[in-house]
Enzyme design. Sequence first.
Site, PDB file in Angstrom:
ATOM      1  N   ALA A 153       1.174  -1.647  -0.459  1.00  0.00           N
ATOM      2  CA  ALA A 153      -0.109   0.037  -0.261  1.00  0.00           C
ATOM      3  C   ALA A 153       0.980   1.375  -0.053  1.00  0.00           C
ATOM      4  O   ALA A 153       1.032   2.852   0.621  1.00  0.00           O
ATOM      5  CB  ALA A 153      -0.575  -0.066   1.114  1.00  0.00           C
ATOM      6  N   SER A 154       2.667   1.679   0.056  1.00  0.00           N
ATOM      7  CA  SER A 154       3.223   2.719  -0.181  1.00  0.00           C
ATOM      8  C   SER A 154       3.596   3.214   0.849  1.00  0.00           C
ATOM      9  O   SER A 154       3.763   2.729   1.437  1.00  0.00           O
ATOM     10  CB  SER A 154       2.739   3.385  -1.946  1.00  0.00           C
ATOM     11  OG  SER A 154       2.724   2.658  -2.560  1.00  0.00           O
ATOM     12  N   HIS A 155       3.102   4.128   0.912  1.00  0.00           N
ATOM     13  CA  HIS A 155       3.196   5.111   1.799  1.00  0.00           C
ATOM     14  C   HIS A 155       1.850   5.253   2.267  1.00  0.00           C
ATOM     15  O   HIS A 155       1.958   6.468   3.499  1.00  0.00           O
ATOM     16  CB  HIS A 155       4.117   6.698   1.471  1.00  0.00           C
ATOM     17  CG  HIS A 155       5.271   6.552   0.831  1.00  0.00           C
ATOM     18  ND1 HIS A 155       5.083   7.407   0.180  1.00  0.00           N
ATOM     19  CD2 HIS A 155       5.720   5.094   0.798  1.00  0.00           C
ATOM     20  CE1 HIS A 155       6.586   6.995  -0.501  1.00  0.00           C
ATOM     21  NE2 HIS A 155       6.737   5.917  -0.744  1.00  0.00           N
TER      22      HIS A 155
END
Length: 292
Positions: A153-155
């Site tokens: 979910a990346s960042h």
Amino acid sequence: MTLNELNIDASAKSNAQAWLDGSYDEATKQAIRDMMSNPNELNESFYRTLEFGTGGLRGIMGVGTNRMNKYTVAMATQGLANYVKKCFSDIAKPKAAISHDSRNHSREFAEITAHVLAANGFHVYLFDGMRPTPELSFAVRHLGCQTGVMLTASHNPKEYNGYKAYWNDGCQLTPPHDTSVIDEVLKIKDVKDVLMSGHDDEIEIIGENVDSIYLDRVEQNAINPDIIRRNHDVKIVYTPLHGTGITLIPRMLKKLGFTNVNVVEKQAVPDGNFPTTPSPNPEEHAAMKMAV
């Protein structure tokens, strides 16, 4: 209390009832029944089907059609498998690479993805543990895959997870592939339409054999190695923020010749709860407080 008695969106009622009546595990059905006491949560979890956006899925983890969970991941993978097989119908056994980050449930989702693809006739390369997204992109091309999946979910905040789908060029899905995949997913009306298991012998675990080649390629792309040699002791502070970077970044810096690399040890332990920072997003000043 029944779903019909709740003041929620009609599509939420329909989707939730389908899960209550369908081939879903009892823990999932009980979670739906528990949510009836909180109609807003139930509505948010079921009012729509989680859609592909920029290359895949992203959402809060939990029970529901609008949440990241083992069923939405499996259905998305079935849709991806169906589409890839249509596009590469001349290939008897398509190939896929899968990796994941340090977030909660990422390994579980990666293994579910692997099982569904294997059951659909793919040869699957599954990394033995978390790896950064660029290495997954590299693995797709290096191993001659038709598709790849990165569970990340990346960042986003810790409540989120995501599913990034890749094409055979190592890039994330772009139009029209992204919408075509979701069209295939929408054709799946029940989890019974998903091939969940079978041919697990087609799941090949990969790791160091790809890591070493990837790192060699990165080293070959250094623009000016002489500058590194002359300034090898420049002070570098690195924090992976409890994420996947710890698997390769310190090793890569050492391989390039840097000798003064300082890792923020308290943030070097992979943890999907990101306990030492208010955000896993390095673009936010608070995330880098410990490194500073």
